[in-house]
Design a protein around this motif. Structure first.
Motif, PDB file in Angstrom:
ATOM      1  N   ARG A   1       0.832  -1.212   0.000  1.00  0.00           N
ATOM      2  CA  ARG A   1       0.000   0.000   0.000  1.00  0.00           C
ATOM      3  C   ARG A   1       0.874   1.273   0.000  1.00  0.00           C
ATOM      4  O   ARG A   1       0.433   2.337   0.441  1.00  0.00           O
ATOM      5  CB  ARG A   1      -0.951   0.024   1.204  1.00  0.00           C
TER       6      ARG A   1
ATOM      7  N   LEU B   1       2.775   4.056  -2.105  1.00  0.00           N
ATOM      8  CA  LEU B   1       2.738   4.640  -3.431  1.00  0.00           C
ATOM      9  C   LEU B   1       4.101   4.628  -4.132  1.00  0.00           C
ATOM     10  O   LEU B   1       4.178   4.239  -5.304  1.00  0.00           O
ATOM     11  CB  LEU B   1       2.173   6.063  -3.373  1.00  0.00           C
TER      12      LEU B   1
ATOM     13  N   ILE C   1       1.356  12.372  -1.515  1.00  0.00           N
ATOM     14  CA  ILE C   1       0.032  12.812  -1.949  1.00  0.00           C
ATOM     15  C   ILE C   1      -0.980  12.412  -0.870  1.00  0.00           C
ATOM     16  O   ILE C   1      -1.150  11.229  -0.570  1.00  0.00           O
ATOM     17  CB  ILE C   1      -0.357  12.173  -3.296  1.00  0.00           C
ATOM     18  N   THR C   2      -1.610  13.406  -0.319  1.00  0.00           N
ATOM     19  CA  THR C   2      -2.561  13.138   0.760  1.00  0.00           C
ATOM     20  C   THR C   2      -4.005  13.404   0.364  1.00  0.00           C
ATOM     21  O   THR C   2      -4.918  12.883   1.013  1.00  0.00           O
ATOM     22  CB  THR C   2      -2.226  14.019   1.984  1.00  0.00           C
TER      23      THR C   2
ATOM     24  N   SER D   1      -6.365  13.333  -5.877  1.00  0.00           N
ATOM     25  CA  SER D   1      -5.135  12.926  -6.561  1.00  0.00           C
ATOM     26  C   SER D   1      -4.914  11.424  -6.467  1.00  0.00           C
ATOM     27  O   SER D   1      -4.467  10.782  -7.423  1.00  0.00           O
ATOM     28  CB  SER D   1      -3.935  13.669  -5.972  1.00  0.00           C
ATOM     29  N   ARG D   2      -5.210  10.859  -5.317  1.00  0.00           N
ATOM     30  CA  ARG D   2      -5.056   9.413  -5.172  1.00  0.00           C
ATOM     31  C   ARG D   2      -6.056   8.661  -6.058  1.00  0.00           C
ATOM     32  O   ARG D   2      -5.724   7.627  -6.648  1.00  0.00           O
ATOM     33  CB  ARG D   2      -5.211   9.008  -3.705  1.00  0.00           C
ATOM     34  N   ARG D   3      -7.268   9.185  -6.169  1.00  0.00           N
ATOM     35  CA  ARG D   3      -8.234   8.564  -7.075  1.00  0.00           C
ATOM     36  C   ARG D   3      -7.743   8.656  -8.526  1.00  0.00           C
ATOM     37  O   ARG D   3      -7.899   7.703  -9.305  1.00  0.00           O
ATOM     38  CB  ARG D   3      -9.600   9.256  -6.963  1.00  0.00           C
TER      39      ARG D   3
ATOM     40  N   ALA E   1      -4.976   6.074  -9.081  1.00  0.00           N
ATOM     41  CA  ALA E   1      -5.554   4.731  -9.115  1.00  0.00           C
ATOM     42  C   ALA E   1      -6.245   4.470 -10.447  1.00  0.00           C
ATOM     43  O   ALA E   1      -6.102   3.380 -11.034  1.00  0.00           O
ATOM     44  CB  ALA E   1      -6.543   4.561  -7.962  1.00  0.00           C
TER      45      ALA E   1
ATOM     46  N   THR F   1      -9.129   1.682  -5.758  1.00  0.00           N
ATOM     47  CA  THR F   1      -8.777   2.882  -5.004  1.00  0.00           C
ATOM     48  C   THR F   1      -8.388   2.593  -3.560  1.00  0.00           C
ATOM     49  O   THR F   1      -7.610   3.339  -2.962  1.00  0.00           O
ATOM     50  CB  THR F   1      -9.937   3.895  -5.020  1.00  0.00           C
TER      51      THR F   1
ATOM     52  N   LEU G   1      -4.712   2.680  -2.472  1.00  0.00           N
ATOM     53  CA  LEU G   1      -4.069   3.949  -2.146  1.00  0.00           C
ATOM     54  C   LEU G   1      -4.774   4.661  -1.001  1.00  0.00           C
ATOM     55  O   LEU G   1      -4.646   5.876  -0.829  1.00  0.00           O
ATOM     56  CB  LEU G   1      -4.019   4.853  -3.390  1.00  0.00           C
TER      57      LEU G   1
ATOM     58  N   VAL H   1      -8.007   5.103  -0.386  1.00  0.00           N
ATOM     59  CA  VAL H   1      -9.245   5.822  -0.662  1.00  0.00           C
ATOM     60  C   VAL H   1     -10.372   4.802  -0.767  1.00  0.00           C
ATOM     61  O   VAL H   1     -10.340   3.922  -1.626  1.00  0.00           O
ATOM     62  CB  VAL H   1      -9.158   6.616  -1.975  1.00  0.00           C
TER      63      VAL H   1
END
Length: 419
Positions: free
Chosen positions: A60, A62, A101-102, A106-108, A111, A118, A121, A123
């Motif tokens: 998990r 990134l 990246i929090t 951005s994480r979506r 992914a 998702t 990452l 989410v």
């Protein structure tokens, strides 16, 4: 199970079902192809099926995921930056951990671009949460469905498995799966195909073979020989049942070569004996049967296929199929062991009836066929009744043919007539 029932036959519907009619009724009342199509898995999914990728996803982390993605795809940081829509220097900082990246958006985005679920990452939306909950129950659903099928309740197994497979198929079509999900999808496809192969009439058995074939496609990419052997074994048998015997033999030989566990080898040999016997190849049938016997003598029997009762039935059927009717007739009078599942008792009764008919023991054949018809109707096994119909038509046993045809009509009516 939420207690809702099929509007056609009244059976309890799976917790995953979205329709008011159970899949078995839909399969028997609709066109020959199943209402849920086994769609090809999008190419991006195969990346995350690789063991190296699965290890990276499990972290998990990134930076680890980005570096692994580049390495597997042969990309440099510039190419990855273009894929993500970021600057190359920004990607470099992400990979080295100098930038994190929090924000959820951005994480979506990452992914989606890398075809990752998702939750990998961090989410988790409503859809992902529901999907993860389904996965927790998915393995148990498959195991319970297999128990139901083996205990003579294949219709219930189909009705529980089909909605689960549909959900997994939809997820795969989106390209958002990981290795564990792919394994579950392959397991569900096999279980569904085998259960359909138990309850569908002969003219629709190709549907069962298509589902098990889709499982083989996944298993061939997972670097798990035992699981690949399992999918090939079940697919080979469904091909045989659907009439593609030569193709079935090829898959079963592949399965045997990959199988290390004695029970798995025994199961592959059991199906292989059946297929070769149906081809009428006496020499190869004898060789495969001898391998099965030797394996059974050296190892404790287990499961539906690796045990004396199954061996006995397969030998009788193979002798009949390879033209050795008298030998088959002698074996019919010497039962061995007890069946491990109701359907195997029915299979044995039909085989016995066929052999007794061939050796002109009509009264005993009638008893065997009547027993088979009644039991097959009770467990809703139409292609076993179809075997009875063929045998009785061939031998001129017209009253039994009529009885079997009536049982077939009642099975169809039970599955497709609204209450």
């Amino acid at each position: 199970m939420d207690g809702s029932r099929c509007q056609a036959c009244g059976v309890t519907i799976s917790r995953y079902a979205a329709e008011s009619v159970c899949p078995t009724c839909a399969a028997n009342n609709g066109p020959p192809s199943p209402p849920v199509r086994a769609v090809p898995i999008v190419s991006a999914v195969w990346l995350w099926a690789a063991p190296e990728a699965a290890t990276a996803i499990a972290t998990r982390d990134l930076p680890t995921i980005l570096r692994t993605y580049r390495r597997i795809n042969g990309l440099n940081q510039i190419a990855l930056a273009e894929l993500l829509g970021y600057d190359k220097s920004y990607v470099s900082m992400l990979e080295t951990g100098r930038r994190a990246i929090t924000d959820v958006a951005s994480r979506r985005h990452i992914a989606a671009r890398l075809a990752l679920p998702t939750h990998v990452l961090g989410v988790t939306g409503v859809d992902d949460a529901e999907y993860r909950a389904m996965l927790q129950f998915g393995d148990s659903t498959i195991r319970l469905a297999e128990i139901a099928r083996q205990s003579g309740h294949a219709v219930e197994a189909v009705n529980e498995l089909w909605p689960l497979v549909a959900r997994l198929e939809a997820r795969a079509a989106e390209g958002r799966m990981e290795r564990d999900s792919l394994i579950l999808l392959a397991q569900a496809r096999v279980a569904l195909g085998v259960s359909l192969g138990t309850v569908l009439p002969e003219e629709r058995l190709a549907s069962a073979a298509r589902w098990t074939g889709q499982a083989v496609r996944i298993a061939s990419r997972l670097n798990d020989p035992a699981f690949q052997a399992h999918t090939l074994r079940m697919h080979g048998n469904e091909l045989r049942k659907a009439g593609y015997i030569g193709a079935g033999v090829a898959r079963l030989i592949q399965s045997l070569a990959l199988s290390a566990d004695p029970a798995d080898r025994g199961a592959a040999l059991a199906f292989l004996c059946r297929a070769i016997g149906e081809l009428g190849d006496g020499a190869h049938f004898d060789l495969a049967l001898q391998q099965y016997q030797h394996l059974l003598e050296r190892n404790a029997h287990s499961g539906l296929l690796f045990q004396p009762f199954t061996l006995h039935e397969i030998e009788i059927r193979g002798l009949l199929g390879t033209g050795r009717t008298a030998e088959a007739g002698r074996l019919v009078g010497t039962p061995v062991g007890t069946p491990s599942a109701p359907q195997w008792r029915i299979i044995e009764r039909v085989t016995t009836g066929e052999v007794l008919t061939a050796v002109n023991e009509t009264d005993s054949a009638t008893d065997a066929f009547v027993d088979a018809i009644r039991s097959a109707e009770h467990h809703r096994l139409p292609h076993q009744i179809q075997r009875v119909i063929r045998a009785t038509v061939k031998s001129g046993m017209h009253e039994l043919t009529s009885e079997a045809q009536a049982a077939m009509r009642r099975i169809r009516s039970a599955l497709v007539t609204s209450s």
